[in-house]
Design a protein around this motif. Structure first.
Motif, PDB file in Angstrom:
ATOM      1  N   TYR A  99       0.825  -1.217   0.000  1.00 18.16           N
ATOM      2  CA  TYR A  99       0.000   0.000   0.000  1.00 18.16           C
ATOM      3  C   TYR A  99       0.855   1.261   0.000  1.00 18.16           C
ATOM      4  O   TYR A  99       0.476   2.271  -0.607  1.00 18.16           O
ATOM      5  N   THR A 100       2.002   1.205   0.647  1.00 12.30           N
ATOM      6  CA  THR A 100       2.914   2.355   0.650  1.00 12.30           C
ATOM      7  C   THR A 100       3.425   2.650  -0.753  1.00 12.30           C
ATOM      8  O   THR A 100       3.476   3.811  -1.184  1.00 12.30           O
ATOM      9  N   VAL A 101       3.808   1.602  -1.479  1.00 12.97           N
ATOM     10  CA  VAL A 101       4.311   1.784  -2.848  1.00 12.97           C
ATOM     11  C   VAL A 101       3.204   2.357  -3.733  1.00 12.97           C
ATOM     12  O   VAL A 101       3.427   3.302  -4.506  1.00 12.97           O
ATOM     13  N   PHE A 102       2.010   1.801  -3.616  1.00 12.07           N
ATOM     14  CA  PHE A 102       0.884   2.288  -4.422  1.00 12.07           C
ATOM     15  C   PHE A 102       0.526   3.732  -4.093  1.00 12.07           C
ATOM     16  O   PHE A 102       0.385   4.574  -4.994  1.00 12.07           O
ATOM     17  N   SER A 103       0.359   4.042  -2.811  1.00  6.74           N
ATOM     18  CA  SER A 103      -0.056   5.393  -2.421  1.00  6.74           C
ATOM     19  C   SER A 103       1.006   6.423  -2.783  1.00  6.74           C
ATOM     20  O   SER A 103       0.685   7.551  -3.191  1.00  6.74           O
ATOM     21  N   GLY A 104       2.284   6.047  -2.675  1.00 10.04           N
ATOM     22  CA  GLY A 104       3.351   6.956  -3.093  1.00 10.04           C
ATOM     23  C   GLY A 104       3.274   7.263  -4.580  1.00 10.04           C
ATOM     24  O   GLY A 104       3.408   8.423  -5.000  1.00 10.04           O
ATOM     25  N   ALA A 105       3.042   6.219  -5.386  1.00  7.91           N
ATOM     26  CA  ALA A 105       2.914   6.419  -6.834  1.00  7.91           C
ATOM     27  C   ALA A 105       1.696   7.266  -7.171  1.00  7.91           C
ATOM     28  O   ALA A 105       1.748   8.143  -8.042  1.00  7.91           O
ATOM     29  N   LEU A 106       0.591   7.032  -6.466  1.00  5.62           N
ATOM     30  CA  LEU A 106      -0.629   7.801  -6.724  1.00  5.62           C
ATOM     31  C   LEU A 106      -0.446   9.271  -6.365  1.00  5.62           C
ATOM     32  O   LEU A 106      -0.864  10.164  -7.116  1.00  5.62           O
ATOM     33  N   LEU A 107       0.176   9.548  -5.244  1.00 11.55           N
ATOM     34  CA  LEU A 107       0.386  10.939  -4.831  1.00 11.55           C
ATOM     35  C   LEU A 107       1.329  11.658  -5.797  1.00 11.55           C
ATOM     36  O   LEU A 107       1.140  12.842  -6.088  1.00 11.55           O
ATOM     37  N   LEU A 108       2.322  10.946  -6.320  1.00 11.97           N
ATOM     38  CA  LEU A 108       3.192  11.553  -7.331  1.00 11.97           C
ATOM     39  C   LEU A 108       2.404  11.865  -8.597  1.00 11.97           C
ATOM     40  O   LEU A 108       2.582  12.931  -9.205  1.00 11.97           O
ATOM     41  N   ASN A 109       1.522  10.951  -8.993  1.00 17.10           N
ATOM     42  CA  ASN A 109       0.673  11.204 -10.161  1.00 17.10           C
ATOM     43  C   ASN A 109      -0.237  12.408  -9.946  1.00 17.10           C
ATOM     44  O   ASN A 109      -0.499  13.179 -10.873  1.00 17.10           O
ATOM     45  N   SER A 110      -0.713  12.567  -8.722  1.00 19.48           N
ATOM     46  CA  SER A 110      -1.631  13.664  -8.430  1.00 19.48           C
ATOM     47  C   SER A 110      -0.959  15.025  -8.538  1.00 19.48           C
ATOM     48  O   SER A 110      -1.631  16.051  -8.715  1.00 19.48           O
ATOM     49  N   LEU A 111       0.377  15.047  -8.448  1.00 15.89           N
ATOM     50  CA  LEU A 111       1.096  16.320  -8.566  1.00 15.89           C
ATOM     51  C   LEU A 111       0.992  16.917  -9.967  1.00 15.89           C
ATOM     52  O   LEU A 111       1.238  18.104 -10.159  1.00 15.89           O
ATOM     53  N   TYR A 112       0.611  16.077 -10.936  1.00 13.77           N
ATOM     54  CA  TYR A 112       0.427  16.602 -12.292  1.00 13.77           C
ATOM     55  C   TYR A 112      -0.588  17.750 -12.301  1.00 13.77           C
ATOM     56  O   TYR A 112      -0.495  18.669 -13.114  1.00 13.77           O
ATOM     57  N   PHE A 113      -1.555  17.675 -11.405  1.00 18.44           N
ATOM     58  CA  PHE A 113      -2.636  18.658 -11.421  1.00 18.44           C
ATOM     59  C   PHE A 113      -2.195  20.023 -10.928  1.00 18.44           C
ATOM     60  O   PHE A 113      -2.930  21.007 -11.078  1.00 18.44           O
TER      61      PHE A 113
END
Length: 235
Positions: A99-113
């Motif tokens: 879950y840490t790996v997934f949530s880290g990747a998701l939060l990085l993706n969210s920075l696109y916005f």
């Protein structure tokens, strides 16, 4: 639990799984961001997160397929079961690492916005709601993957089985749209559908019923995983 957690995090990045997941997840996230928002300069983030949820259904089994199946294949399962760590700690350590790996990747993706704030008026609450929704959906998907991985020593079987269960959860929402609005089964499917629950967050509202649903489904699959290894330890 912390020892298992650190061991699993290290395993993701001493091998290739963690890097492959991050590269593909971020690359696809960037492409979807360009397609759904950047090129059209749209401030609507819902479409991006909906597509990322569907993509996560295929990608997250990559993180979980080796969680327990690799232990059985490498004959290290008995060492794990006889270690001075509870089954709950073992399961939670592996779950939290994925879950840490997934949530880290998701939060990085969210920075696109952050790019959109210069050109369009992004609704912050809607963005936060979508991020929380995908984090909750990811929690369910990972708990399913952990459970399926505990049932087999074949990583491919674990991945395929996880995708099948996840697609069943998503398929309930699709089937529900085909049912008559007054049909009693529609209410049941609404209660069980991951997709329907996901939509309640996308408008920027915190739905406590959906929050309880995601936490409960995750807890059920993690509990089942603990039960599998409880039986295996004593057998």
């Amino acid at each position: 639990m912390s020892a298992i957690y650190k061991r699993e995090i290290k395993a993701y990045f001493t091998g290739v799984i963690g890097y492959v997941f991050l590269v593909i997840f971020l690359a696809v996230g960037g492409a979807l961001f360009c397609y759904t928002t950047l090129f059209s300069m749209s401030a609507d983030v819902t479409r991006f997160f909906l597509l990322m949820m569907i993509f996560s259904a295929v990608m997250l089994p990559l993180l979980t397929m080796k969680s327990f199946s690799e232990e059985r294949k490498q004959k290290t399962e008995q060492l794990l079961l006889t270690s001075p760590v509870s089954i709950i700690s073992i399961v939670m350590g592996k779950f939290l690492a994925a879950y840490t790996v997934f949530s880290g990747a998701l939060l990085l993706n969210s920075l696109y916005f952050a790019l959109l704030y210069k050109y369009a008026q992004v609704k912050t609450l809607t963005l936060i709601g979508n991020v929380i929704a995908l984090l909750l959906v990811g929690m369910v998907f990972i708990s399913v993957g952990i459970f399926v991985s505990s049932l087999t020593e074949n990583q491919l079987s674990a991945a395929v089985g996880t995708v099948a269960i996840i697609l069943a959860f998503l398929g309930i929402g699709f089937i529900n749209t085909l049912l008559p609005s007054n049909f009693w089964l529609r209410y049941v499917f609404d209660c069980l559908s991951v997709f329907t629950r996901f939509q309640t967050f996308t408008a920027g509202y915190l739905d406590l019923a959906s929050l309880v649903y995601y936490l409960s489904v995750s807890a059920i699959f993690l509990y089942l995983t603990v039960r599998v290894y409880d039986r295996r330890r004593y057998n």
